[in-house]
Design a protein around this motif. Sequence first.
Motif, PDB file in Angstrom:
ATOM      1  N   ALA A   7       0.835  -1.197   0.000  1.00  0.00           N
ATOM      2  CA  ALA A   7       0.000   0.000   0.000  1.00  0.00           C
ATOM      3  C   ALA A   7       0.873   1.251   0.000  1.00  0.00           C
ATOM      4  N   ARG A   8       1.945   1.229   0.786  1.00  0.00           N
ATOM      5  CA  ARG A   8       2.845   2.372   0.805  1.00  0.00           C
ATOM      6  C   ARG A   8       3.528   2.555  -0.546  1.00  0.00           C
ATOM      7  N   ALA A   9       3.877   1.439  -1.189  1.00  0.00           N
ATOM      8  CA  ALA A   9       4.503   1.524  -2.504  1.00  0.00           C
ATOM      9  C   ALA A   9       3.537   2.111  -3.528  1.00  0.00           C
ATOM     10  N   ILE A  10       2.280   1.655  -3.479  1.00  0.00           N
ATOM     11  CA  ILE A  10       1.270   2.196  -4.400  1.00  0.00           C
ATOM     12  C   ILE A  10       1.083   3.684  -4.144  1.00  0.00           C
ATOM     13  N   MET A  11       1.044   4.067  -2.882  1.00  0.00           N
ATOM     14  CA  MET A  11       0.876   5.472  -2.532  1.00  0.00           C
ATOM     15  C   MET A  11       2.047   6.312  -3.048  1.00  0.00           C
ATOM     16  N   ASP A  12       3.263   5.806  -2.919  1.00  0.00           N
ATOM     17  CA  ASP A  12       4.442   6.539  -3.391  1.00  0.00           C
ATOM     18  C   ASP A  12       4.416   6.714  -4.901  1.00  0.00           C
ATOM     19  N   ILE A  13       4.008   5.667  -5.606  1.00  0.00           N
ATOM     20  CA  ILE A  13       3.936   5.761  -7.069  1.00  0.00           C
ATOM     21  C   ILE A  13       2.898   6.798  -7.482  1.00  0.00           C
ATOM     22  N   LEU A  14       1.741   6.763  -6.835  1.00  0.00           N
ATOM     23  CA  LEU A  14       0.675   7.709  -7.164  1.00  0.00           C
ATOM     24  C   LEU A  14       1.114   9.138  -6.890  1.00  0.00           C
ATOM     25  N   CYS A  15       1.742   9.373  -5.752  1.00  0.00           N
ATOM     26  CA  CYS A  15       2.205  10.721  -5.423  1.00  0.00           C
ATOM     27  C   CYS A  15       3.269  11.197  -6.403  1.00  0.00           C
ATOM     28  N   ALA A  16       4.158  10.286  -6.807  1.00  0.00           N
ATOM     29  CA  ALA A  16       5.200  10.658  -7.764  1.00  0.00           C
ATOM     30  C   ALA A  16       4.601  11.085  -9.099  1.00  0.00           C
ATOM     31  N   LEU A  17       3.580  10.376  -9.553  1.00  0.00           N
ATOM     32  CA  LEU A  17       2.908  10.752 -10.795  1.00  0.00           C
ATOM     33  C   LEU A  17       2.243  12.120 -10.672  1.00  0.00           C
ATOM     34  N   LEU A  18       1.550  12.333  -9.567  1.00  0.00           N
ATOM     35  CA  LEU A  18       0.839  13.594  -9.377  1.00  0.00           C
ATOM     36  C   LEU A  18       1.805  14.760  -9.212  1.00  0.00           C
ATOM     37  N   LEU A  19       2.923  14.519  -8.551  1.00  0.00           N
ATOM     38  CA  LEU A  19       3.929  15.569  -8.398  1.00  0.00           C
ATOM     39  C   LEU A  19       4.466  16.028  -9.749  1.00  0.00           C
ATOM     40  N   ARG A  20       4.576  15.084 -10.653  1.00  0.00           N
ATOM     41  CA  ARG A  20       5.100  15.410 -11.986  1.00  0.00           C
ATOM     42  C   ARG A  20       4.141  16.315 -12.762  1.00  0.00           C
ATOM     43  N   LEU A  21       2.861  16.308 -12.361  1.00  0.00           N
ATOM     44  CA  LEU A  21       1.862  17.116 -13.057  1.00  0.00           C
ATOM     45  C   LEU A  21       1.732  18.527 -12.481  1.00  0.00           C
ATOM     46  N   LEU A  22       2.450  18.817 -11.393  1.00  0.00           N
ATOM     47  CA  LEU A  22       2.386  20.148 -10.791  1.00  0.00           C
ATOM     48  C   LEU A  22       3.312  21.108 -11.505  1.00  0.00           C
ATOM     49  N   ASN A  23       2.919  22.377 -11.625  1.00  0.00           N
ATOM     50  CA  ASN A  23       3.866  23.376 -12.109  1.00  0.00           C
ATOM     51  C   ASN A  23       4.769  23.813 -10.960  1.00  0.00           C
ATOM     52  N   SER A  24       5.749  24.612 -11.250  1.00  0.00           N
ATOM     53  CA  SER A  24       6.775  24.935 -10.247  1.00  0.00           C
ATOM     54  C   SER A  24       6.198  25.692  -9.055  1.00  0.00           C
ATOM     55  N   ASN A  25       5.260  26.620  -9.308  1.00  0.00           N
ATOM     56  CA  ASN A  25       4.683  27.392  -8.202  1.00  0.00           C
ATOM     57  C   ASN A  25       3.888  26.497  -7.254  1.00  0.00           C
ATOM     58  N   HIS A  26       3.103  25.611  -7.836  1.00  0.00           N
ATOM     59  CA  HIS A  26       2.299  24.725  -7.011  1.00  0.00           C
ATOM     60  C   HIS A  26       3.176  23.707  -6.279  1.00  0.00           C
ATOM     61  N   LEU A  27       4.246  23.280  -6.936  1.00  0.00           N
ATOM     62  CA  LEU A  27       5.166  22.336  -6.312  1.00  0.00           C
ATOM     63  C   LEU A  27       5.799  22.944  -5.076  1.00  0.00           C
ATOM     64  N   ASP A  28       6.260  24.184  -5.201  1.00  0.00           N
ATOM     65  CA  ASP A  28       6.884  24.862  -4.063  1.00  0.00           C
ATOM     66  C   ASP A  28       5.873  25.090  -2.934  1.00  0.00           C
ATOM     67  N   ALA A  29       4.650  25.503  -3.303  1.00  0.00           N
ATOM     68  CA  ALA A  29       3.643  25.810  -2.290  1.00  0.00           C
ATOM     69  C   ALA A  29       3.237  24.566  -1.512  1.00  0.00           C
ATOM     70  N   LEU A  30       2.980  23.484  -2.220  1.00  0.00           N
ATOM     71  CA  LEU A  30       2.542  22.269  -1.547  1.00  0.00           C
ATOM     72  C   LEU A  30       3.683  21.611  -0.773  1.00  0.00           C
ATOM     73  N   THR A  31       4.922  21.774  -1.250  1.00  0.00           N
ATOM     74  CA  THR A  31       6.073  21.246  -0.512  1.00  0.00           C
ATOM     75  C   THR A  31       6.241  21.986   0.813  1.00  0.00           C
ATOM     76  N   GLN A  32       6.103  23.296   0.729  1.00  0.00           N
ATOM     77  CA  GLN A  32       6.277  24.120   1.921  1.00  0.00           C
ATOM     78  C   GLN A  32       5.231  23.821   2.978  1.00  0.00           C
TER      79      GLN A  32
END
Length: 696
Positions: A7-32
């Motif tokens: 389940a953790r592996a599936i979650m990591d894969i899903l998050c990695a895919l979704l992270l790739r779809l973020l633009n730079s501003n959204h990536l920084d905001a959600l990371t912070q």
Amino acid sequence: ATFRMNARAIMDILCALLLRLLNSNHLDALTQHGAFLCAEHVSAGNVEEECAMPLSIAALCITDILIESSSQDVASNVGQDATGFSIAEEDVARVCALIVGAISSFAESGNGMVPSDGSAAVLSCALTRMLAFAEEAAYSVFSQCSQSSIVLDIFANAVEFLFRSSAAPVFDAEERYANAHEAKRGAIALAARSGLSSLLGHLKSTIESGDSNSELFRSRIFASDSLSATVAHLVHLITSDDNDVVYLLQQMALFHDGAQLLAKAGVTTKILDFAKTYSDEEKSYLSSYLETNGAGQLRPPSLLKGHLSLLNMLLSSSLTSLERGALAIDSFQILKVYCGTCDRIVRLYPANADLTVKLIEALRLTYIGLKESSGSNVLERTVLNVDEPLSTLESSVLRITCQLSSYPFPSHLLPPLPTRLVEVEQFHSSRSRNISISSRNENTWWDIIPDLTSSAQPMPSPPTGSLDVMNHQRSSSYQYDAKTAWSDTKYQYAISSAKCLETSILFLISRVNFVKQRDLPTFCIDAVAVSTGICRCSDASRAIQDRLNTLKSHPEEDITRMLDASNVTIETPRDHQLSHGIKLEREYLSQLGYRLGQCAEKLVCLALQDARRMAARSPTRPMHETSCEWAYFIGALTPALAHTEMVTKGVGCAFKGEGVETSMALAQALCQELEKMNDVLQNRPHQNILKEGSFL
């Protein structure tokens, strides 16, 4: 333990895919603000358009896999946390935040019909899946999100984009679209609406649970200036054949801000426009088929149920009295346009049972809204002006109230009415040269229920208060007859009719206020019909309470005897029969007993309201022409109260932890009112009115 790692592996894969779809501003905001745990290996920047769709589809598929795996985990009780689910609340919130962030990123990549619209629609489906899982697990996505203005802006931006994507028309049939481009826009709009409806529904449920974070998201989402134009376009689709758009508008109406937006966009005007168009078509059709029973073949418009649901949500929303009154005026006009359709729907009950309830509920909420509206001119132009359409609407509700209260069960299951009540009805009929009463063995709405014997599960007959019927069923062995035997399907019909009856009574209670202002010189209800309903509903509710108590004390013995008496045989192991039968019967009885108890209580309230209205109109003595009606009213209600003993026992409605104090107080108040009315009549010289019938 193995599954937890998966389940953790599936979650990591899903998050990695979704992270790739973020633009730079959204990536920084959600990371912070903690939308995910680690992002040092994720590259910033907009994803290429040709990659957005495949990545979105992959994210949707992995979302389904993650949820399906969690369901399997729940079934096997492996790897669950304290909530019983293997996916933690913070993980669900993280995935939803990333999906919303990706949709918001697509919104900033361009305007109009671009490939990112399709990708956002796919992710909207993934959001729907995750929010449905959150509801099942009783999670709050918003409680786990940051209150940062940046995160709020990301959510608001995504919502605005989905609203814009939802504005294309959606049709039931593919051939309705002019070309492939319009069909694609319709598919995208359908997916976007799904995500929006889920998001708004989850937001409403978390607000009701007291989540302060959700209130912040609500205020930010509805604060957008551009949202008004989009909502106006969505409202315009009501007049088209877009059956789907009303469901999104209903979710908006859950919120005060959304209801205001819809009202300003003229939602009731569009519903009225459609009603007028349909009414003209209906009249044309009926005039062409007068000799061929066209009315019996005519179905209600497919959009009517959705329009009524939207009206009901708007009228019950947290608007001001002035705003609700304005909506009620429009709703009143809409219902009058539909008067012929409504009358036909009620006459054909139990066909379209849900639609019937929504129709009567719309009438009730409309009357409540009109009562709150200020100014006598409004009332004189609406409910105080009883023209033919309004008379048709009110008569339809009176008719179905009489039918359902008299026959909450098939006639062969009903106990006899009090002798004095029957005598009142017979005496009243004998005084009219042109009126006669028919046998109570006449056909009822139960007789037109479709035959569902093949799919119905046989069950013991419900307790109705008739000792003769129950003793006969318990002691005799008879052949199974689909027309008289009971089943789970008939339980569902009985519960549905009790719900419809309760809604009808509530409407009639709200109507008493306007009948008073109309200065109607007669009672606005039929006393025998109300008394019959009080007896039927109270007897059944009390008998059901007794049955539930029996099932609780020794269920196996009781259910075995009832199954044997009814010749109910199911080809499953006996212990499974008993367990399933007890559970199903208890569930149905609890729902039905509570509803019938509420109906009995509200019928007493209705009689009390009308009695007070008539007493206030003639505080010293009634007019000679209404004296008979007073005697008829007193003579019918008195044996009903004596039979049910509601004055001292209340009604058997303690199915949801409620006491009997309210029903007892209402019955006592009605009894006192009847005594006052009787005293007024007894002081008049025409005492033979009472003595001749010997009612009291």
